[in-house]
Design a protein around this motif. Sequence first.
Motif, PDB file in Angstrom:
ATOM      1  N   SER A 332       0.838  -1.193   0.000  1.00  0.00           N
ATOM      2  CA  SER A 332       0.000   0.000   0.000  1.00  0.00           C
ATOM      3  C   SER A 332       0.878   1.249   0.000  1.00  0.00           C
ATOM      4  CB  SER A 332      -0.925   0.003   1.221  1.00  0.00           C
ATOM      5  OG  SER A 332      -0.189   0.000   2.428  1.00  0.00           O
ATOM      6  N   ASP A 333       0.488   2.232  -0.804  1.00  0.00           N
ATOM      7  CA  ASP A 333       1.248   3.468  -0.898  1.00  0.00           C
ATOM      8  C   ASP A 333       0.778   4.432   0.184  1.00  0.00           C
ATOM      9  OD1 ASP A 333       2.933   5.437  -1.721  1.00  0.00           O
ATOM     10  OD2 ASP A 333       1.896   5.908  -3.599  1.00  0.00           O
ATOM     11  N   ASP A 334       1.054   4.059   1.429  1.00  0.00           N
ATOM     12  CA  ASP A 334       0.699   4.856   2.594  1.00  0.00           C
ATOM     13  C   ASP A 334       1.697   4.511   3.705  1.00  0.00           C
ATOM     14  OD1 ASP A 334      -0.048   2.420   3.804  1.00  0.00           O
ATOM     15  OD2 ASP A 334      -2.140   2.646   3.220  1.00  0.00           O
ATOM     16  N   PRO A 335       1.634   5.160   4.851  1.00  0.00           N
ATOM     17  CA  PRO A 335       2.611   4.890   5.917  1.00  0.00           C
ATOM     18  C   PRO A 335       2.672   3.438   6.375  1.00  0.00           C
ATOM     19  CG  PRO A 335       1.476   6.953   6.347  1.00  0.00           C
ATOM     20  CD  PRO A 335       0.769   6.305   5.188  1.00  0.00           C
ATOM     21  N   HIS A 336       1.569   2.687   6.230  1.00  0.00           N
ATOM     22  CA  HIS A 336       1.561   1.301   6.711  1.00  0.00           C
ATOM     23  C   HIS A 336       2.397   0.370   5.830  1.00  0.00           C
ATOM     24  CE1 HIS A 336      -1.688   2.576   9.325  1.00  0.00           C
ATOM     25  NE2 HIS A 336      -1.702   1.388   9.881  1.00  0.00           N
ATOM     26  N   ARG A 337       2.438   0.637   4.522  1.00  0.00           N
ATOM     27  CA  ARG A 337       3.123  -0.258   3.578  1.00  0.00           C
ATOM     28  C   ARG A 337       2.608  -1.699   3.724  1.00  0.00           C
ATOM     29  NH1 ARG A 337       4.807   3.996   1.451  1.00  0.00           N
ATOM     30  NH2 ARG A 337       6.994   4.416   0.969  1.00  0.00           N
ATOM     31  N   THR A 338       1.290  -1.847   3.779  1.00  0.00           N
ATOM     32  CA  THR A 338       0.663  -3.158   3.953  1.00  0.00           C
ATOM     33  C   THR A 338       0.832  -4.003   2.692  1.00  0.00           C
ATOM     34  OG1 THR A 338      -1.007  -2.187   5.403  1.00  0.00           O
ATOM     35  CG2 THR A 338      -1.509  -4.347   4.464  1.00  0.00           C
ATOM     36  N   LEU A 339       1.153  -5.281   2.868  1.00  0.00           N
ATOM     37  CA  LEU A 339       1.237  -6.189   1.727  1.00  0.00           C
ATOM     38  C   LEU A 339      -0.162  -6.419   1.168  1.00  0.00           C
ATOM     39  CD1 LEU A 339       2.920  -8.145  -0.047  1.00  0.00           C
ATOM     40  CD2 LEU A 339       2.400  -9.926   1.651  1.00  0.00           C
TER      41      LEU A 339
END
Length: 358
Positions: A332-339
């Motif tokens: 994810s292109d956000d602070p979390h960088r979730t797979l």
Amino acid sequence: MKIALLSILLVSSCATWKQKDFEKEINKPTEEAQPKVETTKAEEKILEKFEVVPVEEARPEAKAQVTTKTPEKKTNPTSTKKVEKSAPVKVEAKPVATKAVTKAKPLPKDYPPELITVNEKAKKVWDLYKPNHFVDEKVYLDIHYLGMTVGKIMVMNKGKKIINDKEVWHLHARFKSAPFYSNIYELDDTVDTYVTTEKFLSVRYSLIQRETKQDVDDLQLHDRDQFKTFWFYHQKRSDGKVKDKKEEKPIPYFSIDPFSVLFFYQGLPLKDGDVYEIPLINKGKILILRSVVEGREKLETEKGKKNAIRVHATTKYTGETLKSGDLYFWFSDDPHRTLLKAQAKIKIGSVTADIVDK
């Protein structure tokens, strides 16, 4: 990740599997791999050194390393939006002042020169890393092959533990094939890995495979003091044959295991065009994972459209577990960088893992 993606190819059919059924299975207590081979006194000392200790049971000086306070978040006093209590909390690594700067230990006299070069390149990647991990965050993914859902994976950060008086992240994953396949080929794999919170270096890696044709206990301990990895392997096949193996091999100081690399990506800048060469340790061998950030894109997921970062990873080592070939990851292109998604190219099509709702 590719371990699970490739192993699921042993089965193929169409079946449905509800998320609640999967959660019942993954919430059952699991064990970590332990040596089932004869060990020497020196190896026993290594095993003792890498024993996992809960924070509450650690010695006072080790316990002091763990950050107990969560970072304060800036809030808008005029906002009425409520914060969900179940949201995962980001916890930054907090090095102890007395251990923040440590002198590098001298290399062994027989240390391979080629690993010195590997380590120098890897250090440039690690210099870019910044802790970006969320305790108790769980990611569920469905495994697809030829248009069919053939298994599920759960990946999570289980928080902090202590190994050898050092603070480590405990990273965990469960993989199961769909119940429909149990009469054909059943897979039930558990991965537990521990990496230092200060520099994100693998310390202990455990893989347990409980499958129709074999049971495997794979334990790998990475000793940065000795620049060595210690591998203990036990395989029991359905025909009764047993294979025991153990090895001791040199490793680069900057290196991680094949599973924790997913979390390592979260702490890298991931700017378009970035190239990272990451040394992975597996079964006493070194694999260089060349990762290229190919760009940003919109990704359709079960959880809606997501802004995603696509990473193309290429491996060069051919072994029992990791095959040469292409891997793709979407974060994810956000602070979390979730797979959000993973894909492994194979001879016939590809195997994908897609994020799903809990």
